[in-house]
Design an enzyme around this catalytic site. Structure first.
Site, short mmCIF file in Angstrom:
data_model
loop_
_atom_site.label_atom_id
_atom_site.label_comp_id
_atom_site.label_asym_id
_atom_site.label_seq_id
_atom_site.Cartn_x
_atom_site.Cartn_y
_atom_site.Cartn_z
N ARG A 46 -14.10 2.62 5.06
CA ARG A 46 -12.95 1.46 5.40
C ARG A 46 -11.68 2.67 5.20
NH1 ARG A 46 -11.75 -1.04 0.16
NH2 ARG A 46 -10.08 0.60 -0.25
N ASN A 78 0.87 -1.03 0.12
CA ASN A 78 -0.06 -0.09 -0.06
C ASN A 78 0.74 1.13 -0.04
OD1 ASN A 78 -2.21 -1.57 0.01
ND2 ASN A 78 -2.66 -0.99 2.16
N TYR A 84 -12.54 -9.54 -1.64
CA TYR A 84 -13.03 -8.10 -1.19
C TYR A 84 -14.60 -8.48 -0.89
CZ TYR A 84 -9.47 -5.93 -4.10
OH TYR A 84 -7.78 -5.47 -4.43
N HIS A 135 -15.27 -3.15 0.59
CA HIS A 135 -15.37 -2.66 -0.84
C HIS A 135 -16.73 -2.48 -1.21
CE1 HIS A 135 -14.81 -2.57 -5.29
NE2 HIS A 135 -13.53 -1.78 -4.79
N HIS A 177 -15.74 3.24 -14.29
CA HIS A 177 -15.78 2.38 -13.10
C HIS A 177 -16.75 1.62 -12.87
CE1 HIS A 177 -14.85 2.24 -8.60
NE2 HIS A 177 -13.78 1.76 -9.16
N ARG A 194 -11.44 -4.17 -13.87
CA ARG A 194 -10.37 -4.87 -13.73
C ARG A 194 -10.68 -6.50 -13.65
NH1 ARG A 194 -6.35 -1.53 -11.43
NH2 ARG A 194 -7.02 0.04 -10.11
N ARG A 245 -5.71 2.01 -13.15
CA ARG A 245 -4.27 2.12 -12.73
C ARG A 245 -3.70 0.70 -12.41
NH1 ARG A 245 -4.49 6.26 -8.82
NH2 ARG A 245 -4.04 7.87 -10.51
#
Length: 729
Positions: free
Chosen positions: A609, A60, A513, A637, A480, A420, A450
């Site tokens: 979160r 991270n 997630y 998530h 997204h 993704r 990204r």
């Protein structure tokens, strides 16, 4: 700032744009990562899971430097003077983040070296230093080095004839000081620790040690008992870090020279990709060019150095890599702890969380896998249903839905967004199968996701070769959203089936997630998604939707209206209540709306979160707002939004956080939940989280967090454990 000591102010006199009411985005992210680090330090967490969290913390932080710190550094270089919402200049942001990062990495490495490594040894995982080895082990590793490592290494000298070498992003390196035996001249060389080799070198079973136990708080008190038990201790793994094996064999790389010292260092570079989309004739090619620039690497934003590194070497690295002193981070211990994820693969189930096997939802269990695919659609036609991952199986719900659509003779078209996913995805295979079966298949793949750009480029080309219509997204906007639209002919009529979710269509992350998704065939949702895909693939300028909240079209406006609705309920004497679960709350306009709702008396609970720039509990501003963060074995998530609406609740799920980018610069979809049973299920999930006393952290007005603990005699109420138990029935 202690807001609890401030005198109460008339809300109408408070300027909600005042920087004192907002927290730094960067510092709130670092506090999130501190909570991740705490999981690595919590002895209630199984040992290998603690190493996993130690690894996640490091990874991270790498991304934080590559993106966020890199952006701040660019602002400083461009002499940007604009203040952040919390009133800081870029230089002040960088100074504050650097100070906090140094505190965290010091805490991380101290805990790893003094607690986790000894604890691992006590449990049979011997991550040793070279000086711990006996002669037989050294001899084995000497041979291993000569045969497996030496041929891969490339020492690079630095002198007038050899310029300072390029140091690649996130590479681990050895700075070697050498003295010429004849001239006495001190020389410098760099040896890169190759990423193509395993970071940790294991010893064969017959050479695993049983005679090394590092002192810990417990072992010091019962040393005699340990001496007796260590003969019987299970040997799970024994080895050393690769860089230590290289460091103790440098004579092979510099024969005839005197090795004066060897010190590890690691470099982090700017890894953001800048693409002028409006000037690019081919977006795919533009992204590929940007990836080549990333691989070459941008400017250096961080150097991590061994604490024993001499000052003159640090100065040389600082000058050659063109960084400021505050960009150098001293580490007392092993660099690159992100590689600790390796140990989670060891065969030691007793040192890990109990395995979790996702459950097939009850309504789907009644459908046999061999039954006609139409039964899946019939099930959705009868009633909306919700899926909750990883508690419920992604494979047996989302993947099965798309697979059924691919093989169902009545399905005419499949339209889908992919942000993704993976190259071996069953979803991709199903989409290709659908195209082969003559169905109209359209997929929007977001090339600008990204660190997933190259993967998405490869997937786009694969799908295009299969005859699928592939769209790369919109200029200036990331797509997204997580949606699937299936068009089916039934009895001479067209019916549309949808899946709208909060998570990526990725089978791997669906196990890690927490996300929710809605299956429905409500006509308004199908019509809205049809309009959305026309917007994404054509020239539609759709500005209104029947049911959906769609960014950047109407999401901000409708959320503002929902918040205002709660204010009006309070003003009319009713209860005002908002519960919102998301990944991040950054947008200052949304925060100001929540402040106004709090001032009006609306009760607000936020489950966030990560980053939260809102200050809860400020007198006259946010005393009716509470914020918690839940950190556990799964990454929280899902996005769930609840508005009481005078007892007739409005509940929503979708892909958007309350960040400016999600509201204004991305294509996002939030769907209302109109089935009352599903709305109650989501409210129950939120209620479980608010009652958590194991994984929940309470945010304080100053931006710090306090972890909840069960009161004396009370049972642990862990959100994720409870939801696993509920799913298992």
């Amino acid at each position: 700032m202690n807001f609890s000591q401030l005198p109460t102010t008339n809300p109408s006199e408070i300027d909600l744009s005042d920087p004192q009411y907002y927290l730094s985005r960067e510092l709130t992210w670092l506090e999130f990562n501190a909570r991740v680090l705490h999981e690595a330090m919590d002895d209630r967490t199984p040992l290998l899971e603690r190493l996993k969290f130690m690894s996640i913390f490091s990874s991270n932080l790498d991304e934080f430097f590559m993106v966020r710190i890199a952006a701040i550094s660019q602002q400083i270089e461009a002499k940007v003077s604009r203040l952040t919402p919390d009133g800081r200049t870029p230089n002040e942001q960088l100074a504050a983040t650097s100070q906090r990062v140094q505190q965290l990495i010091t805490q991380q490495h101290q805990h790893f070296e003094t607690v986790l490594r000894p604890a691992a040894i006590e449990r049979g995982i011997y991550l040793l230093d070279y000086f711990d080895l006996n002669q037989e082990q050294c001899s084995y590793l000497q041979t291993y080095f000569e045969e497996q490592i030496f041929p891969v290494l490339t020492p690079l000298a630095v002198d007038p004839g050899h310029p300072f070498p390029y140091i690649s992003n996130l590479s681990l390196n050895l700075a070697v000081v050498i003295k010429h035996p004849d001239t006495g001249e001190e020389l410098f060389a760099r040896v890169k620790v190759p990423k193509v080799l395993p970071r940790f070198i294991s010893l064969p079973k017959e050479l695993q040690v049983v005679d090394i136990v590092r002192p810990t708080e417990n072992s010091l008190k019962q040393n005699k008992k340990d001496k007796k038990e260590k003969k019987d201790r299970r040997q799970i793994w024994t080895g050393i870090p690769l860089e230590q094996l290289i460091a103790h064999n440098l004579e092979s790389l510099f024969p005839g020279m005197n090795i004066q010292g060897c010190f590890t260092f690691r470099v982090t570079r700017n890894a953001d990709i800048s693409v002028a989309e409006d000037e690019a004739d081919d977006l795919l090619q533009a992204i590929e060019d940007g990836l080549q620039q990333r691989r070459k690497g941008g400017s250096t934003v961080r150097i991590e150095v061994d604490s024993a590194m001499p000052e003159q070497i640090r100065r040389m690295l600082q000058e050659e890599l063109e960084v400021n002193l505050q960009d150098i981070y001293e580490v007392d211990g092993m660099l690159g702890l992100g590689d600790l994820m390796y140990f989670l693969s060891l065969p030691a189930p007793e040192l890990k969380d109990p395995p979790w096997n996702a459950i097939v939802p009850a309504q789907l269990r009644r459908l046999k896998a061999t039954e006609d695919s139409g039964n899946f659609f019939n099930l959705i036609a009868q009633k909306d249903f919700l899926v909750h991952h990883p508690y419920q199986s992604f494979t047996d719900t989302v993947e099965r839905f798309i697979n059924c659509a691919a093989n169902d003779s009545k399905v005419l078209a499949i339209k889908m967004t992919l942000y993704r996913t993976t190259g071996d995805s069953h979803i991709l295979k199903a989409l290709i199968k659908a195209a082969e079966n003559g169905k109209q298949v359209s997929v929007l793949i977001e090339l600008k996701a990204r660190f997933d750009e190259q993967n998405n480029i490869n997937l786009a080309r694969m799908l295009e070769q299969a005859g699928i219509h592939v769209v790369y997204g919109l200029v200036g906007l990331k797509t997204h959203t997580k949606v699937v639209l299936v068009v089916r002919r039934e009895d001479e009529k067209i019916r549309r089936y949808v899946h709208i979710g909060t998570g990526n269509y990725n089978a791997k992350t669906s196990k890690l997630y927490t996300d929710v998704g809605l299956f429905s065939c409500r006509p308004e949702l199908g019509a809205d998604l049809t309009d959305l895909f026309n917007y994404l693939t054509g020239y539609s300028q759709q500005r209104s939707y029947r049911k959906l909240l769609v960014s950047p079209v109407n999401t901000r406006e409708l959320f503002d209206r929902l918040i205002q609705q709660e204010i009006e309920h309070v003003q009319s004497g009713k209860t005002g209540r908002i519960v919102a679960k998301m990944n991040a709350l950054i947008d200052t306009k949304m925060i100001a709306s929540l402040y106004r709702a709090s001032q009006a008396g609306v009760s607000i609970d936020l489950i966030i979160r990560g980053m939260c720039c809102l200050r809860p509990g400020v007198p006259g501003v946010s005393e009716n707002i509470r914020v918690i963060s839940i950190i556990g074995r799964f990454l929280e998530h899902s996005r769930i939004y609840y508005f009481n609406n005078g007892g007739e609740a409005n509940v929503f799920i979708g892909s958007a956080d309350w960040m400016t980018r999600n509201l204004d610069r991305r294509v996002e979809v939030i769907t209302p939940i109109e089935d009352p049973d599903i709305a109650k299920d989501l409210q129950e999930i939120l209620g479980i989280m608010l009652a958590d006393n194991r994984q929940a952290w309470d945010m304080q007005s100053d931006g710090s967090y306090i972890q909840r603990r069960p009161e004396a005699g009370a049972a642990e109420e862990s959100t994720q454990r409870i939801l696993m138990e509920m799913a298992a029935g």
